[in-house]
Design a protein around this motif. Structure first.
Motif, PDB file in Angstrom:
ATOM      1  N   PRO A 188       0.807  -1.228   0.000  1.00  0.00           N
ATOM      2  CA  PRO A 188       0.000   0.000   0.000  1.00  0.00           C
ATOM      3  C   PRO A 188       0.835   1.271   0.000  1.00  0.00           C
ATOM      4  N   ARG A 189       2.074   1.203   0.482  1.00  0.00           N
ATOM      5  CA  ARG A 189       2.924   2.397   0.473  1.00  0.00           C
ATOM      6  C   ARG A 189       3.264   2.845  -0.948  1.00  0.00           C
ATOM      7  N   GLU A 190       3.037   1.955  -1.922  1.00  0.00           N
ATOM      8  CA  GLU A 190       3.295   2.317  -3.321  1.00  0.00           C
ATOM      9  C   GLU A 190       2.330   3.374  -3.838  1.00  0.00           C
ATOM     10  N   VAL A 191       1.228   3.618  -3.110  1.00  0.00           N
ATOM     11  CA  VAL A 191       0.315   4.696  -3.497  1.00  0.00           C
ATOM     12  C   VAL A 191       1.055   6.028  -3.523  1.00  0.00           C
ATOM     13  N   LEU A 192       1.966   6.223  -2.581  1.00  0.00           N
ATOM     14  CA  LEU A 192       2.768   7.448  -2.568  1.00  0.00           C
ATOM     15  C   LEU A 192       3.600   7.560  -3.843  1.00  0.00           C
ATOM     16  N   ALA A 193       4.166   6.431  -4.296  1.00  0.00           N
ATOM     17  CA  ALA A 193       4.928   6.439  -5.549  1.00  0.00           C
ATOM     18  C   ALA A 193       4.029   6.784  -6.729  1.00  0.00           C
ATOM     19  N   MET A 194       2.775   6.315  -6.706  1.00  0.00           N
ATOM     20  CA  MET A 194       1.823   6.703  -7.749  1.00  0.00           C
ATOM     21  C   MET A 194       1.651   8.214  -7.774  1.00  0.00           C
ATOM     22  N   GLN A 195       1.491   8.794  -6.602  1.00  0.00           N
ATOM     23  CA  GLN A 195       1.300  10.238  -6.518  1.00  0.00           C
ATOM     24  C   GLN A 195       2.520  10.981  -7.052  1.00  0.00           C
ATOM     25  N   GLU A 196       3.690  10.430  -6.830  1.00  0.00           N
ATOM     26  CA  GLU A 196       4.925  11.097  -7.229  1.00  0.00           C
ATOM     27  C   GLU A 196       5.273  10.880  -8.698  1.00  0.00           C
ATOM     28  N   GLN A 197       4.906   9.721  -9.257  1.00  0.00           N
ATOM     29  CA  GLN A 197       5.443   9.333 -10.562  1.00  0.00           C
ATOM     30  C   GLN A 197       4.460   9.369 -11.716  1.00  0.00           C
ATOM     31  N   LEU A 198       3.162   9.313 -11.456  1.00  0.00           N
ATOM     32  CA  LEU A 198       2.209   9.113 -12.550  1.00  0.00           C
ATOM     33  C   LEU A 198       1.565  10.393 -13.065  1.00  0.00           C
ATOM     34  N   GLY A 199       2.011  11.533 -12.599  1.00  0.00           N
ATOM     35  CA  GLY A 199       1.464  12.791 -13.097  1.00  0.00           C
ATOM     36  C   GLY A 199       2.097  13.197 -14.412  1.00  0.00           C
ATOM     37  N   GLY A 200       1.529  14.226 -15.027  1.00  0.00           N
ATOM     38  CA  GLY A 200       2.162  14.818 -16.189  1.00  0.00           C
ATOM     39  C   GLY A 200       1.550  14.488 -17.522  1.00  0.00           C
ATOM     40  N   LEU A 201       0.546  13.629 -17.582  1.00  0.00           N
ATOM     41  CA  LEU A 201      -0.119  13.363 -18.852  1.00  0.00           C
ATOM     42  C   LEU A 201      -0.947  14.584 -19.235  1.00  0.00           C
ATOM     43  N   VAL A 202      -0.753  15.077 -20.454  1.00  0.00           N
ATOM     44  CA  VAL A 202      -1.326  16.372 -20.798  1.00  0.00           C
ATOM     45  C   VAL A 202      -2.691  16.277 -21.468  1.00  0.00           C
ATOM     46  N   ALA A 203      -3.026  15.151 -22.060  1.00  0.00           N
ATOM     47  CA  ALA A 203      -4.333  14.988 -22.702  1.00  0.00           C
ATOM     48  C   ALA A 203      -5.345  14.507 -21.668  1.00  0.00           C
ATOM     49  N   PRO A 204      -6.644  14.646 -21.941  1.00  0.00           N
ATOM     50  CA  PRO A 204      -7.650  14.042 -21.057  1.00  0.00           C
ATOM     51  C   PRO A 204      -7.331  12.562 -20.853  1.00  0.00           C
ATOM     52  N   THR A 205      -7.440  12.110 -19.611  1.00  0.00           N
ATOM     53  CA  THR A 205      -6.982  10.761 -19.263  1.00  0.00           C
ATOM     54  C   THR A 205      -8.068  10.023 -18.493  1.00  0.00           C
ATOM     55  N   VAL A 206      -8.341   8.790 -18.925  1.00  0.00           N
ATOM     56  CA  VAL A 206      -9.347   7.933 -18.294  1.00  0.00           C
ATOM     57  C   VAL A 206      -8.690   6.609 -17.931  1.00  0.00           C
ATOM     58  N   ALA A 207      -9.022   6.077 -16.746  1.00  0.00           N
ATOM     59  CA  ALA A 207      -8.341   4.898 -16.225  1.00  0.00           C
ATOM     60  C   ALA A 207      -9.315   3.873 -15.665  1.00  0.00           C
ATOM     61  N   VAL A 208      -8.850   2.623 -15.624  1.00  0.00           N
ATOM     62  CA  VAL A 208      -9.506   1.553 -14.863  1.00  0.00           C
ATOM     63  C   VAL A 208      -8.452   0.937 -13.943  1.00  0.00           C
ATOM     64  N   LEU A 209      -8.905   0.208 -12.941  1.00  0.00           N
ATOM     65  CA  LEU A 209      -7.998  -0.466 -12.021  1.00  0.00           C
ATOM     66  C   LEU A 209      -7.725  -1.891 -12.485  1.00  0.00           C
ATOM     67  N   GLY A 210      -6.609  -2.452 -12.000  1.00  0.00           N
ATOM     68  CA  GLY A 210      -6.238  -3.825 -12.300  1.00  0.00           C
ATOM     69  C   GLY A 210      -6.226  -4.683 -11.050  1.00  0.00           C
ATOM     70  N   ASN A 211      -5.884  -5.949 -11.224  1.00  0.00           N
ATOM     71  CA  ASN A 211      -5.934  -6.882 -10.100  1.00  0.00           C
ATOM     72  C   ASN A 211      -4.980  -6.498  -8.974  1.00  0.00           C
ATOM     73  N   HIS A 212      -3.762  -6.027  -9.300  1.00  0.00           N
ATOM     74  CA  HIS A 212      -2.826  -5.644  -8.247  1.00  0.00           C
ATOM     75  C   HIS A 212      -3.336  -4.435  -7.465  1.00  0.00           C
TER      76      HIS A 212
END
Length: 284
Positions: A101-125
């Motif tokens: 669960p601590r990887e959520v912080l890494a998501m916050q730090e690393q997954l930003g910056g996409l400039v176009a409208p972005t839509v997501a779904v979740l996966g099993n992990h």
């Protein structure tokens, strides 16, 4: 996949087989040292696509797996590659986390910056680890997250319906709920982490384009060995690239990161640019 450990068992088995010298030295071994993303370009003819969306560019990222097995520079390179496509839309097809669960912080730090409208779904992990945290991290970057629901994004002056299907492996898939209220004439883009969701989507009896991930493209692709494990252990018929499942056009992205072993062989990380073409406009 039949169990939580199906893909992990497959990858370990394939790695052992490779270590035993089943196929000898492979030139793709360098991927383990420098697993940088490879751009892939695919085009799909989409029946019923709004003429305004003919030529629409959709960038896809999948299976980023932030954490100790995916170097941040690989994730950064993937995001930069997606932006370099100058897409109209970016879609994210699940597995942003690995196991902690601590990887959520890494998501916050690393997954930003996409400039176009972005839509997501979740996966099993994500579901196994922290689904609420993963979804909140994505929304914190301004990305829309769908769970068995659909939305519309206005692109090039016309609305594009996008359906997000819940993860199949964790029994969150509910296609009937995901398309509830969707106009019959709509030509939606479908996001589903698990490729086998296409089997359920097929039952809708309408033309669909589904973008998925999950498999890492096999991650370790050894002749004979990999197909054997895919058949006997993983039970996954859709591994990488394009498939036709009834009226469903399915594309399986090889993903960016790694959640088990740190090796890719003959399956480099992928950033996809999907170009949508109107069947009716091309026929006119």
């Amino acid at each position: 996949m039949s169990s939580r450990f199906g893909r992990r068992s497959f990858l370990r088995g394939a790695a052992l087989a490779g270590a035993a010298g089943a196929i000898g030295a492979l030139p793709a071994t360098a991927e383990a040292e420098r697993p940088m993303p490879v751009p892939e370009h695919v085009t799909f003819d989409v029946p019923g696509l709004d003429p305004a969306h003919d030529g629409l560019k959709v960038a896809q990222l999948s299976d980023l797996h932030v954490g100790p097995r995916t170097p941040p520079e690989v994730i950064r390179a993937a995001i930069e590659e997606a932006n370099a496509f100058h897409p109209d839309l970016v879609v994210l097809t699940g597995d942003y986390l690995c196991h902690n669960p601590r990887e959520v912080l890494a998501m916050q730090e690393q997954l930003g910056g996409l400039v176009a409208p972005t839509v997501a779904v979740l996966g099993n992990h994500d579901v196994w680890t922290d689904p609420d945290g993963a979804a909140d991290a994505l929304r914190g970057h301004g990305y829309e997250v769908l769970e068995n629901a659909w939305t519309t994004v206005r692109l090039r002056g016309a609305p594009l319906p996008i359906v997000g299907v819940g993860d199949r492996l964790t029994k969150h898939e509910d296609v009937a709920r995901a398309v509830r209220g969707l106009p019959p004439a709509a030509a939606p883009l479908v996001l589903a982490h698990a490729p086998r969701s296409a089997d359920t989507l097929r039952g809708l009896g309408r033309p669909l384009l589904c973008l998925s991930g999950h498999t890492h493209g096999g991650q370790i692709n050894l002749p004979i060995i990999t197909p054997l494990f895919l058949h006997l252990v993983v039970h996954e018929p859709y591994v990488r690239g394009r498939y036709r499942v009834g009226d469903v056009s399915l594309y399986v992205n090889r993903g960016i990161g790694m959640s088990g072993i740190r090796t890719r062989i003959n399956s480099p990380p992928e950033v996809t640019l999907a170009t949508l073409r109107s069947v009716e406009r091309r026929a006119a």
